[in-house]
Design an enzyme around this catalytic site. Sequence first.
Site, PDB file in Angstrom:
ATOM      1  N   TYR A 483       0.874  -1.173   0.000  1.00 52.60           N
ATOM      2  CA  TYR A 483       0.000   0.000   0.000  1.00 52.60           C
ATOM      3  C   TYR A 483       0.910   1.221   0.000  1.00 52.60           C
ATOM      4  CZ  TYR A 483      -3.953  -3.036   1.276  1.00 52.60           C
ATOM      5  OH  TYR A 483      -4.935  -3.999   1.295  1.00 52.60           O
TER       6      TYR A 483
HETATM    7  C1  LIG Z   1      -7.742  -2.505  -6.303  1.00 53.56           C
HETATM    8  C2  LIG Z   1      -6.558  -3.020  -5.534  1.00 53.56           C
HETATM    9  C3  LIG Z   1      -6.708  -4.114  -4.688  1.00 53.56           C
HETATM   10  C4  LIG Z   1      -5.633  -4.618  -3.955  1.00 53.56           C
HETATM   11  N1  LIG Z   1      -5.823  -5.717  -3.143  1.00 53.56           N
HETATM   12  C5  LIG Z   1      -4.769  -6.238  -2.479  1.00 53.56           C
HETATM   13  C6  LIG Z   1      -4.905  -7.410  -1.675  1.00 53.56           C
HETATM   14  O1  LIG Z   1      -5.978  -7.980  -1.558  1.00 53.56           O
HETATM   15  N2  LIG Z   1      -3.816  -7.900  -1.048  1.00 53.56           N
HETATM   16  C7  LIG Z   1      -2.590  -7.293  -1.144  1.00 53.56           C
HETATM   17  O2  LIG Z   1      -1.634  -7.800  -0.555  1.00 53.56           O
HETATM   18  N3  LIG Z   1      -2.432  -6.190  -1.885  1.00 53.56           N
HETATM   19  C8  LIG Z   1      -3.475  -5.645  -2.557  1.00 53.56           C
HETATM   20  N4  LIG Z   1      -3.286  -4.527  -3.328  1.00 53.56           N
HETATM   21  C9  LIG Z   1      -1.952  -3.919  -3.411  1.00 53.56           C
HETATM   22  C10 LIG Z   1      -1.087  -4.661  -4.418  1.00 53.56           C
HETATM   23  O3  LIG Z   1      -0.574  -5.828  -3.811  1.00 53.56           O
HETATM   24  C11 LIG Z   1       0.085  -3.803  -4.892  1.00 53.56           C
HETATM   25  O4  LIG Z   1      -0.404  -2.646  -5.513  1.00 53.56           O
HETATM   26  C12 LIG Z   1       0.998  -4.585  -5.829  1.00 53.56           C
HETATM   27  O5  LIG Z   1       2.241  -3.898  -5.932  1.00 53.56           O
HETATM   28  C13 LIG Z   1       0.378  -4.762  -7.188  1.00 53.56           C
HETATM   29  O6  LIG Z   1       1.181  -5.469  -8.076  1.00 53.56           O
HETATM   30  P1  LIG Z   1       1.022  -5.175  -9.652  1.00 53.56           P
HETATM   31  O7  LIG Z   1       1.952  -6.043 -10.398  1.00 53.56           O
HETATM   32  O8  LIG Z   1      -0.413  -5.218 -10.004  1.00 53.56           O
HETATM   33  O9  LIG Z   1       1.428  -3.638  -9.711  1.00 53.56           O
HETATM   34  P2  LIG Z   1       2.493  -2.798 -10.579  1.00 53.56           P
HETATM   35  O10 LIG Z   1       1.952  -1.409 -10.473  1.00 53.56           O
HETATM   36  O11 LIG Z   1       2.712  -3.358 -11.925  1.00 53.56           O
HETATM   37  O12 LIG Z   1       3.816  -2.936  -9.740  1.00 53.56           O
HETATM   38  C14 LIG Z   1       3.939  -2.508  -8.406  1.00 53.56           C
HETATM   39  C15 LIG Z   1       5.412  -2.257  -8.080  1.00 53.56           C
HETATM   40  O13 LIG Z   1       6.181  -3.440  -8.312  1.00 53.56           O
HETATM   41  C16 LIG Z   1       7.111  -3.217  -9.397  1.00 53.56           C
HETATM   42  N5  LIG Z   1       7.026  -4.383 -10.268  1.00 53.56           N
HETATM   43  C17 LIG Z   1       6.056  -4.666 -11.177  1.00 53.56           C
HETATM   44  N6  LIG Z   1       6.339  -5.810 -11.799  1.00 53.56           N
HETATM   45  C18 LIG Z   1       7.494  -6.269 -11.284  1.00 53.56           C
HETATM   46  C19 LIG Z   1       8.288  -7.414 -11.547  1.00 53.56           C
HETATM   47  N7  LIG Z   1       7.933  -8.286 -12.483  1.00 53.56           N
HETATM   48  N8  LIG Z   1       9.435  -7.587 -10.842  1.00 53.56           N
HETATM   49  C20 LIG Z   1       9.814  -6.684  -9.896  1.00 53.56           C
HETATM   50  N9  LIG Z   1       9.092  -5.569  -9.607  1.00 53.56           N
HETATM   51  C21 LIG Z   1       7.940  -5.367 -10.298  1.00 53.56           C
HETATM   52  C22 LIG Z   1       6.629  -1.971 -10.099  1.00 53.56           C
HETATM   53  O14 LIG Z   1       7.665  -1.312 -10.800  1.00 53.56           O
HETATM   54  C23 LIG Z   1       6.055  -1.175  -8.953  1.00 53.56           C
HETATM   55  O15 LIG Z   1       7.094  -0.551  -8.216  1.00 53.56           O
HETATM   56  C24 LIG Z   1      -4.354  -3.992  -4.061  1.00 53.56           C
HETATM   57  C25 LIG Z   1      -4.206  -2.892  -4.914  1.00 53.56           C
HETATM   58  C26 LIG Z   1      -5.291  -2.389  -5.639  1.00 53.56           C
HETATM   59  C27 LIG Z   1      -5.114  -1.179  -6.533  1.00 53.56           C
END
Ligand SMILES: Cc1cc2nc3c(=O)[nH]c(=O)nc-3n(C[C@H](O)[C@H](O)[C@H](O)COP(=O)(O)OP(=O)(O)OC[C@H]3O[C@@H](n4cnc5c(N)ncnc54)[C@H](O)[C@@H]3O)c2cc1C
Length: 541
Positions: A483
């Site tokens: 978060y």
């Molecule tokens: C609607 C919503 C619901 C959520 N629900 C939950 C939940 O139930 N439980 C929970 O724990 N969290 C939850 N989250 C938070 C979520 O875990 C984080 O936002 C997480 O970072 C999302 O991963 P992403 O790949 O979708 O995001 P991205 O925005 O793609 O990446 C997030 C971060 O990780 C980096 N990153 C992306 N891909 C990689 C990779 N392959 N290797 C290394 N770094 C990388 C990015 O550069 C960025 O810094 C929620 C978020 C939202 C918006």
Amino acid sequence: MEIPKPIPVYSFLLILPLYFLFYTVTPTSSAPMQDQFITCLHENSNVSFPLAETFFVPAKNVSMFREVLESTSQNLRFLSKTMPKPEFIFKPIDVSHVQATIICSKKLGTHLRFRSGGHDYEGLSYVSEMEEPFILMDLSNLRQINVNIKDSSAWVQAGATVGELYYRIAEKSRVHGFLAGLCSSLGIGGHITGGAYGSMMRKYGLGGDNVLDAKIIDANGKLLDRSSMGEDMFWAIRGGGGASFGIILAWKIKLVPVPKTVTVFTVTKTLEQDVGNKILSKWQAVAADKLVEELFIRVIFSVAANNGSKTATTTYNALFLGDKDTLLNVMKKGFPELGLTSNDCVEMSWIESVVYISGFPSQTPTDVLLQGKSPNPKINFKAKSDFVKKPIPKSGLIGMFKKLLEEDSALMIWNPYGGVMAEIPESYIPFPHRKGVIFKIQYVTAWPNSDKKPSRHINWIRDMYSYMMPYVSCNPREAYVNYRDLDLGRNKKNAKTSFKQAQVWGAKYFKDNFNRLVMIKSKVDPENFFRHEQSIPLLPV
Ligand SMILES: Cc1cc2nc3c(=O)[nH]c(=O)nc-3n(C[C@H](O)[C@H](O)[C@H](O)COP(=O)(O)OP(=O)(O)OC[C@H]3O[C@@H](n4cnc5c(N)ncnc54)[C@H](O)[C@@H]3O)c2cc1C
Ligand SMILES: *[C@@H]1O[C@H](CO)[C@@H](O)[C@H](O)[C@H]1NC(C)=O
Ligand SMILES: *[C@@H]1O[C@H](CO)[C@@H](O)[C@H](O)[C@H]1NC(C)=O
Ligand SMILES: *[C@@H]1O[C@H](CO)[C@@H](O)[C@H](O)[C@H]1NC(C)=O
């Protein structure tokens, strides 16, 4: 964040030479950056890439560029006109393209951001406010999932969503599952880097606790697995936050057993129906962290219109790993105040419960999970988190509800701890919020693009956060790295002051694990190639 159903640090000496390399050396050719990049990719990968489907440049087709940029980005705040935009977006279709992207970003001296599912709360995966120009690599074409029921494991590529992963597991077995986020559109790549909690956390811990192996590309463009990266780096990537150590290509996860039948319920109470906060107080005292591990009851607070005035509601939204009768027994003994009845409970398969908890309307077919979509429309939002170790007294709750009612679109989610979460040591992975935590609070405020005064909402959430200080963890006031909250601090170019500040936000996210993360970062990425507003800093020299 889950929307509810009803509703570089630079070490000065180290970085100086790098700084010149990255920013003051003008490109040797006058061709646009994307052309130089494409040439470089060809030199560094033998696998061809159809340009029309992998390269998106604003000058070529701005509406297409915007479509791709916005595709998975969840927070409209970071898609506004004033936000910096990448020079181009590249969507690799082969592992060698990811490796070549690192090599070519360095060669061209451009900053790199990368995205898996696009859910970053502060938009860090697709917007750089600290360095321009930057380019964006979107990993959504790399989304293969291979489930192996025989040894209870799966390899899942970074661009897959958690919903797809759950679906592919359930497709092969009704009694296997995985524990990661509740929202089906999360990208597994970024999600697990921050820990990843979901509705089975009290029974099995976090997604990050259940990783067996990983494939990652390091700052030199080398492909590593668990044995070649070593146990330090393997520890750091399972909770130390995204984009600090390398680019995860795939995780090998451990499947967990789930019963054939699970039970869910959602019970909403208005403030008036919970006189004296009896129900909420019992949830804090007992139902959050002290009932059986099979039970996960979260509380979602929202504001509803009530005949012209506003009221706050508390929604008890739960998953029980077992049948209805057993659940009713547990509730009768442990949490009778909620008054749960048989009619409130619905028995279903685990995969149906995933769709239910994610917030899709009831009866939505489970293959909705393959669409990679969130049930909630995109919105501008700001969120924060806290961890609670002592029940919040009634006096505190009164003021909290008052504040909640001041905001139109406020949301709070209290998410229970205890169970296995309290048994896993704080240093097992970088995620340290374990024993002693009763529940986590997430505060959210959201507003549409038409809102003329967004600062009002940001001010509201900061005010709420300061009000809550006496009731939540302190020294440090803990926060959940997934978060992400840039109010807690951001990396700056002056290494010394920046590092001091990073120690403050670092302790909030990682407690004592921060020091080990800094040591590992300094070892595996000494040039700080993987950097952003809140990346793990290098040890200052
Ligand atoms: C609607 C919503 C619901 C959520 N629900 C939950 C939940 O139930 N439980 C929970 O724990 N969290 C939850 N989250 C938070 C979520 O875990 C984080 O936002 C997480 O970072 C999302 O991963 P992403 O790949 O979708 O995001 P991205 O925005 O793609 O990446 C997030 C971060 O990780 C980096 N990153 C992306 N891909 C990689 C990779 N392959 N290797 C290394 N770094 C990388 C990015 O550069 C960025 O810094 C929620 C978020 C939202 C918006
Ligand atoms: C491309 O293929 C050639 C011949 O197979 C090989 O020698 C070379 O190392 C490969 N280059 C890359 C970047 O994979
Ligand atoms: C630009 O992209 C849009 C899709 O966003 C497409 O409909 C349109 O045909 C494209 N225009 C050109 C000139 O290729
Ligand atoms: C709404 O308020 C009006 C006027 O105060 C009242 O007459 C009415 O009964 C209320 N309706 C409900 C459903 O509470």
